[in-house]
Design a protein around this motif. Structure first.
Motif, PDB file in Angstrom:
ATOM      1  N   TYR A  75     -21.164  85.854 -22.143  1.00  0.00           N
ATOM      2  CA  TYR A  75     -20.839  86.896 -21.168  1.00  0.00           C
ATOM      3  C   TYR A  75     -19.653  87.754 -21.614  1.00  0.00           C
ATOM      4  CZ  TYR A  75     -23.763  84.324 -17.822  1.00  0.00           C
ATOM      5  OH  TYR A  75     -24.797  83.709 -17.183  1.00  0.00           O
ATOM      6  N   SER A  76     -18.895  87.283 -22.576  1.00  0.00           N
ATOM      7  CA  SER A  76     -17.701  88.009 -23.012  1.00  0.00           C
ATOM      8  C   SER A  76     -17.924  88.691 -24.356  1.00  0.00           C
ATOM      9  CB  SER A  76     -16.503  87.051 -23.116  1.00  0.00           C
ATOM     10  OG  SER A  76     -15.430  87.713 -23.741  1.00  0.00           O
ATOM     11  N   SER A  77     -18.054  90.006 -24.341  1.00  0.00           N
ATOM     12  CA  SER A  77     -18.200  90.726 -25.612  1.00  0.00           C
ATOM     13  C   SER A  77     -16.924  90.581 -26.443  1.00  0.00           C
ATOM     14  CB  SER A  77     -18.546  92.189 -25.372  1.00  0.00           C
ATOM     15  OG  SER A  77     -17.553  92.817 -24.605  1.00  0.00           O
ATOM     16  N   ARG A  78     -15.772  90.540 -25.781  1.00  0.00           N
ATOM     17  CA  ARG A  78     -14.498  90.374 -26.505  1.00  0.00           C
ATOM     18  C   ARG A  78     -14.478  89.052 -27.280  1.00  0.00           C
ATOM     19  NH1 ARG A  78      -9.347  88.386 -23.808  1.00  0.00           N
ATOM     20  NH2 ARG A  78      -7.909  88.272 -25.552  1.00  0.00           N
ATOM     21  N   ALA A  79     -14.842  87.971 -26.621  1.00  0.00           N
ATOM     22  CA  ALA A  79     -14.860  86.664 -27.282  1.00  0.00           C
ATOM     23  C   ALA A  79     -15.911  86.629 -28.384  1.00  0.00           C
ATOM     24  CB  ALA A  79     -15.112  85.557 -26.266  1.00  0.00           C
ATOM     25  N   MET A  80     -17.095  87.153 -28.109  1.00  0.00           N
ATOM     26  CA  MET A  80     -18.167  87.110 -29.097  1.00  0.00           C
ATOM     27  C   MET A  80     -17.830  87.955 -30.327  1.00  0.00           C
ATOM     28  SD  MET A  80     -20.264  84.863 -28.126  1.00  0.00           S
ATOM     29  CE  MET A  80     -21.291  85.123 -29.563  1.00  0.00           C
ATOM     30  N   GLU A  81     -17.202  89.094 -30.134  1.00  0.00           N
ATOM     31  CA  GLU A  81     -16.795  89.919 -31.281  1.00  0.00           C
ATOM     32  C   GLU A  81     -15.756  89.185 -32.125  1.00  0.00           C
ATOM     33  OE1 GLU A  81     -15.660  93.674 -29.535  1.00  0.00           O
ATOM     34  OE2 GLU A  81     -17.704  93.992 -28.790  1.00  0.00           O
ATOM     35  N   HIS A  82     -14.832  88.483 -31.472  1.00  0.00           N
ATOM     36  CA  HIS A  82     -13.836  87.702 -32.212  1.00  0.00           C
ATOM     37  C   HIS A  82     -14.519  86.574 -32.993  1.00  0.00           C
ATOM     38  CE1 HIS A  82     -10.203  85.584 -33.268  1.00  0.00           C
ATOM     39  NE2 HIS A  82     -10.712  84.492 -32.731  1.00  0.00           N
ATOM     40  N   LEU A  83     -15.401  85.839 -32.340  1.00  0.00           N
ATOM     41  CA  LEU A  83     -16.081  84.726 -32.998  1.00  0.00           C
ATOM     42  C   LEU A  83     -16.932  85.210 -34.166  1.00  0.00           C
ATOM     43  CD1 LEU A  83     -17.049  82.736 -29.784  1.00  0.00           C
ATOM     44  CD2 LEU A  83     -15.355  82.044 -31.505  1.00  0.00           C
ATOM     45  N   LYS A  84     -17.538  86.374 -34.018  1.00  0.00           N
ATOM     46  CA  LYS A  84     -18.356  86.946 -35.098  1.00  0.00           C
ATOM     47  C   LYS A  84     -17.497  87.254 -36.331  1.00  0.00           C
ATOM     48  CE  LYS A  84     -22.594  89.651 -34.781  1.00  0.00           C
ATOM     49  NZ  LYS A  84     -23.433  88.527 -35.010  1.00  0.00           N
ATOM     50  N   LYS A  85     -16.242  87.628 -36.101  1.00  0.00           N
ATOM     51  CA  LYS A  85     -15.330  87.881 -37.228  1.00  0.00           C
ATOM     52  C   LYS A  85     -14.987  86.584 -37.966  1.00  0.00           C
ATOM     53  CE  LYS A  85     -13.175  91.915 -35.160  1.00  0.00           C
ATOM     54  NZ  LYS A  85     -12.027  92.384 -34.382  1.00  0.00           N
ATOM     55  N   LEU A  86     -15.042  85.459 -37.262  1.00  0.00           N
ATOM     56  CA  LEU A  86     -14.702  84.169 -37.876  1.00  0.00           C
ATOM     57  C   LEU A  86     -15.812  83.636 -38.766  1.00  0.00           C
ATOM     58  CD1 LEU A  86     -13.030  82.249 -34.905  1.00  0.00           C
ATOM     59  CD2 LEU A  86     -11.911  83.513 -36.758  1.00  0.00           C
ATOM     60  N   GLY A  87     -17.057  83.997 -38.452  1.00  0.00           N
ATOM     61  CA  GLY A  87     -18.146  83.452 -39.254  1.00  0.00           C
ATOM     62  C   GLY A  87     -19.504  83.774 -38.704  1.00  0.00           C
ATOM     63  N   LYS A  88     -20.444  82.935 -39.071  1.00  0.00           N
ATOM     64  CA  LYS A  88     -21.845  83.132 -38.714  1.00  0.00           C
ATOM     65  C   LYS A  88     -22.114  82.554 -37.328  1.00  0.00           C
ATOM     66  CE  LYS A  88     -24.587  83.124 -42.106  1.00  0.00           C
ATOM     67  NZ  LYS A  88     -25.395  82.839 -43.275  1.00  0.00           N
ATOM     68  N   ILE A  89     -22.784  83.344 -36.482  1.00  0.00           N
ATOM     69  CA  ILE A  89     -23.157  82.915 -35.137  1.00  0.00           C
ATOM     70  C   ILE A  89     -24.554  82.300 -35.201  1.00  0.00           C
ATOM     71  CG2 ILE A  89     -23.548  83.593 -32.733  1.00  0.00           C
ATOM     72  CD1 ILE A  89     -20.664  84.109 -33.534  1.00  0.00           C
ATOM     73  N   VAL A  90     -24.650  81.031 -34.811  1.00  0.00           N
ATOM     74  CA  VAL A  90     -25.910  80.299 -34.850  1.00  0.00           C
ATOM     75  C   VAL A  90     -26.348  80.008 -33.411  1.00  0.00           C
ATOM     76  CG1 VAL A  90     -27.112  78.235 -35.668  1.00  0.00           C
ATOM     77  CG2 VAL A  90     -25.244  79.228 -37.034  1.00  0.00           C
ATOM     78  N   TYR A  91     -27.472  80.568 -33.022  1.00  0.00           N
ATOM     79  CA  TYR A  91     -28.023  80.358 -31.687  1.00  0.00           C
ATOM     80  C   TYR A  91     -28.957  79.158 -31.717  1.00  0.00           C
ATOM     81  CZ  TYR A  91     -31.263  81.332 -27.750  1.00  0.00           C
ATOM     82  OH  TYR A  91     -32.067  81.250 -26.641  1.00  0.00           O
ATOM     83  N   LEU A  92     -28.611  78.119 -30.969  1.00  0.00           N
ATOM     84  CA  LEU A  92     -29.475  76.947 -30.839  1.00  0.00           C
ATOM     85  C   LEU A  92     -30.404  77.201 -29.655  1.00  0.00           C
ATOM     86  CD1 LEU A  92     -26.976  73.999 -31.465  1.00  0.00           C
ATOM     87  CD2 LEU A  92     -28.257  75.398 -33.104  1.00  0.00           C
ATOM     88  N   ALA A  93     -31.622  77.599 -29.955  1.00  0.00           N
ATOM     89  CA  ALA A  93     -32.578  78.024 -28.936  1.00  0.00           C
ATOM     90  C   ALA A  93     -33.389  76.846 -28.403  1.00  0.00           C
ATOM     91  CB  ALA A  93     -33.520  79.074 -29.514  1.00  0.00           C
ATOM     92  N   LEU A  94     -33.500  76.797 -27.089  1.00  0.00           N
ATOM     93  CA  LEU A  94     -34.328  75.821 -26.387  1.00  0.00           C
ATOM     94  C   LEU A  94     -35.217  76.565 -25.407  1.00  0.00           C
ATOM     95  CD1 LEU A  94     -32.023  72.899 -25.132  1.00  0.00           C
ATOM     96  CD2 LEU A  94     -33.727  72.803 -26.939  1.00  0.00           C
ATOM     97  N   SER A  95     -36.397  76.035 -25.161  1.00  0.00           N
ATOM     98  CA  SER A  95     -37.243  76.610 -24.123  1.00  0.00           C
ATOM     99  C   SER A  95     -36.632  76.288 -22.757  1.00  0.00           C
ATOM    100  CB  SER A  95     -38.659  76.027 -24.195  1.00  0.00           C
ATOM    101  OG  SER A  95     -38.627  74.650 -23.847  1.00  0.00           O
ATOM    102  N   GLU A  96     -36.992  77.084 -21.776  1.00  0.00           N
ATOM    103  CA  GLU A  96     -36.517  76.839 -20.416  1.00  0.00           C
ATOM    104  C   GLU A  96     -36.944  75.449 -19.929  1.00  0.00           C
ATOM    105  OE1 GLU A  96     -37.245  78.651 -15.981  1.00  0.00           O
ATOM    106  OE2 GLU A  96     -37.499  79.993 -17.696  1.00  0.00           O
ATOM    107  N   GLN A  97     -38.152  75.035 -20.293  1.00  0.00           N
ATOM    108  CA  GLN A  97     -38.660  73.726 -19.884  1.00  0.00           C
ATOM    109  C   GLN A  97     -37.826  72.597 -20.482  1.00  0.00           C
ATOM    110  OE1 GLN A  97     -40.568  76.215 -21.276  1.00  0.00           O
ATOM    111  NE2 GLN A  97     -41.423  76.913 -19.335  1.00  0.00           N
ATOM    112  N   GLU A  98     -37.410  72.753 -21.724  1.00  0.00           N
ATOM    113  CA  GLU A  98     -36.604  71.720 -22.382  1.00  0.00           C
ATOM    114  C   GLU A  98     -35.210  71.656 -21.772  1.00  0.00           C
ATOM    115  OE1 GLU A  98     -35.724  68.567 -25.032  1.00  0.00           O
ATOM    116  OE2 GLU A  98     -37.579  69.376 -24.198  1.00  0.00           O
ATOM    117  N   VAL A  99     -34.627  72.808 -21.437  1.00  0.00           N
ATOM    118  CA  VAL A  99     -33.322  72.813 -20.764  1.00  0.00           C
ATOM    119  C   VAL A  99     -33.430  72.078 -19.435  1.00  0.00           C
ATOM    120  CG1 VAL A  99     -31.489  74.230 -19.743  1.00  0.00           C
ATOM    121  CG2 VAL A  99     -32.566  74.953 -21.886  1.00  0.00           C
ATOM    122  N   ALA A 100     -34.481  72.356 -18.676  1.00  0.00           N
ATOM    123  CA  ALA A 100     -34.684  71.704 -17.370  1.00  0.00           C
ATOM    124  C   ALA A 100     -34.832  70.195 -17.539  1.00  0.00           C
ATOM    125  CB  ALA A 100     -35.912  72.282 -16.681  1.00  0.00           C
ATOM    126  N   ARG A 101     -35.500  69.767 -18.583  1.00  0.00           N
ATOM    127  CA  ARG A 101     -35.674  68.336 -18.836  1.00  0.00           C
ATOM    128  C   ARG A 101     -34.335  67.676 -19.174  1.00  0.00           C
ATOM    129  NH1 ARG A 101     -36.098  64.717 -22.548  1.00  0.00           N
ATOM    130  NH2 ARG A 101     -35.845  66.049 -24.361  1.00  0.00           N
TER     131      ARG A 101
END
Length: 168
Positions: A82-108
């Motif tokens: 939700y924070s573009s400021r935080a995400m822009e800072h983190l992007k400067k530190l390195g590679k952003i890796v999104y660990l993707a889960l389906s909605e069903q798996e999150v619910a489980r």
């Protein structure tokens, strides 16, 4: 810019896979949720209850935008997107890796969002609404996406390493 920053829905494995990955590639490990809890002297759910969603998000933004790291795996809280400021800072530190889960798996994996300490903003009250709100943000900031449904934690660690060019 040698850090790996893990983002994704709560229960996607950011903290668990992050610490194992860090050990296997010889990196340090930072869990921003633990930094927030230590600084605030309370669990995430208690901080959200005390500060409200917006108050918590302000704390999370400040902590994430202030991270200084070198050769670390950084596990972020699910709401950092939700924070573009935080995400822009983190992007400067390195590679952003999104660990993707389906909605069903999150619910489980998460029977109760409230007990887990998940920030729900505005008109978002269900996992379905939360998922619909956050996934486009994770996708926007991700340099790499790792799909985690049906994987063991070791398979997730191996997939992150492979996707980011590390041999483990």
């Amino acid at each position: 810019m040698d850090d790996l920053v893990l983002i994704g829905m709560p229960s996607s494995g950011k903290s668990t896979a992050g610490v194992l990955l860090a050990k296997r590639i010889g990196y340090g490990f930072i869990d921003t949720d633990l930094i927030i809890q230590g600084e605030q002297g309370a669990l995430l759910s208690e901080i959200i209850e005390r500060e409200g969603a917006e108050g918590f998000l302000a704390i999370e933004e400040r902590v994430n935008a202030g991270i200084a790291a070198m050769r670390c795996v950084i596990a972020t809280g699910g709401s950092v997107c939700y924070s573009s400021r935080a995400m822009e800072h983190l992007k400067k530190l390195g590679k952003i890796v999104y660990l993707a889960l389906s909605e069903q798996e999150v619910a489980r994996r998460i029977p109760s969002l409230a007990k887990r300490g998940v920030v729900m903003r505005g008109d978002v009250h269900t996992l379905e609404e939360l998922y619909a709100e956050r996934v486009p943000l994770y996708e926007k900031y991700a340099d790499v996406t790792v799909y985690c449904d049906g994987q063991t934690i070791d398979e997730t660690v191996a997939a992150i390493a492979a996707a980011t060019g590390f041999k483990i």
